[in-house]
Enzyme design. Structure first.
Site, short mmCIF file in Angstrom:
data_model
loop_
_atom_site.label_atom_id
_atom_site.label_comp_id
_atom_site.label_asym_id
_atom_site.label_seq_id
_atom_site.Cartn_x
_atom_site.Cartn_y
_atom_site.Cartn_z
N TRP A 15 0.82 -1.22 0.00
CA TRP A 15 0.00 0.00 0.00
C TRP A 15 0.85 1.27 0.00
CZ3 TRP A 15 -4.73 -0.66 3.83
CH2 TRP A 15 -5.51 -1.75 3.41
N GLU A 99 11.93 2.50 -3.81
CA GLU A 99 11.58 3.83 -3.27
C GLU A 99 12.38 4.12 -2.01
OE1 GLU A 99 7.34 3.26 -3.26
OE2 GLU A 99 7.37 3.31 -5.45
N SER A 204 3.96 -2.43 -12.04
CA SER A 204 2.75 -2.26 -12.86
C SER A 204 2.02 -3.57 -13.16
CB SER A 204 3.06 -1.49 -14.14
OG SER A 204 3.55 -0.19 -13.82
N GLY A 225 1.69 -2.78 -6.35
CA GLY A 225 1.51 -1.48 -5.70
C GLY A 225 0.13 -0.93 -6.00
N GLY A 226 0.05 -0.04 -7.00
CA GLY A 226 -1.19 0.67 -7.32
C GLY A 226 -2.43 -0.21 -7.39
P1 PGA Z 1 3.23 -0.69 -8.92
O1 PGA Z 1 4.22 -0.81 -7.65
O2 PGA Z 1 2.45 -1.99 -8.98
O3 PGA Z 1 2.34 0.48 -8.58
O4 PGA Z 1 4.06 -0.49 -10.11
C1 PGA Z 1 4.93 -2.01 -7.40
C2 PGA Z 1 5.81 -1.84 -6.20
O5 PGA Z 1 6.35 -0.74 -6.01
O6 PGA Z 1 6.00 -2.78 -5.42
#
Ligand code: PGA
Length: 247
Positions: A15, A99, A204, A225-226
């Site tokens: 998240w 990140e 993604s 992620g998203g």
């Molecule tokens: P994303 O992020 O699915 O939004 O690309 C993946 C992640 O950072 O683990």
């Protein structure tokens, strides 16, 4: 490949810095999906503020932290230790996410120290590696990922690896199925006991591309992620995972 049948699929939702108490309705919906897919592991990494509440209502869904400190306690204002995550109900912790590597200057030696701390607290580290767009274009993706693995992995077993090409995270771009298969095969060949290690793809992952990615033999799941912020899209990704063996 040999060993494949011993690895469970793992679908993990990260998240990041999203989620307030009201987001926990999501856990109830995902818990129902998890009850219908006992053949695979489902993991949710909410922000630290929600871990304890999420763990209380998670049912078969496992809970992860998004980072931990290298020490279990001490004078480190604002940090959270692996012991604390475990105490709050987490079973896993994501470490070395790109990140954190970029925003907090986390280098691989630090990731390794955190992974050791997580293992000694009884948590499973999900260790992230991945090349930048420039590194992929320069043809050095394997070199970079190989070095990240050599420097980040602890000399103890019990971790999960997530391959997340930095340029695919949050961009809507995904690596091609051939590139994912090649990199996962490479990673598996570099990791001690590689045929038993759960190896996830991230970057993604969406309901539309999940089935192709999750059908690659060396891909044991996804770090999402998203698309993990909405129960419907996360559930669709879980449903896209092939059944490897009956539970
Ligand atoms: P994303 O992020 O699915 O939004 O690309 C993946 C992640 O950072 O683990």
């Amino acid at each position: 490949m040999e060993g494949r049948m011993t690895r469970r699929m793992l679908i993990a939702g990260n998240w990041k810095m999203n989620g307030l108490r009201q987001s926990l309705v999501f856990m109830e919906e995902i818990r129902d999906v998890a009850n219908s897919r006992a053949d695979l592991d489902i993991l949710v990494a909410p922000p630290a503020t929600l871990i304890e509440r999420a763990a209380r209502i998670a049912g078969p869904v496992k809970i992860a932290g998004q980072d931990c400190h290298t020490e279990q306690s001490g004078a480190h204002t604002g940090d959270i230790s692996a012991d604390m995550l475990k105490d709050a109900g987490a079973s896993h912790v994501i470490l070395g996410h790109s990140e954190r590597r970029a925003d907090h200057n986390e280098h691989s030696a630090m990731v390794r120290a955190k992974a050791l701390s997580a293992l000694s607290a009884g948590l499973i580290p999900v260790i992230c590696v991945g090349e930048s767009e420039a590194e992929r274009r320069a043809g050095t993706a394997e070199l970079v990922v190989g070095q990240q693995l050599a420097d980040s992995l602890p000399d103890r077993s019990g971790y999960v690896i997530a391959y997340e090409p930095v340029w695919a995270i949050g961009t809507g771009l995904t690596a091609s199925l051939d590139d994912i298969a090649a990199m996962h095969g490479f990673i598996r060949s570099k990791v001690p006991g590689g045929s038993d290690v759960q190896l996830l793809y991230g970057g993604s992952v969406k309901p539309e591309n999940a089935s192709g990615i999750l059908s690659i033999g060396d891909v044991d799941g996804a770090l999402v992620g998203g698309a993990s912020l909405e129960a419907a899209s996360f559930a669709a990704i879980i449903e896209a995972a092939p059944i490897r063996f009956a539970s």
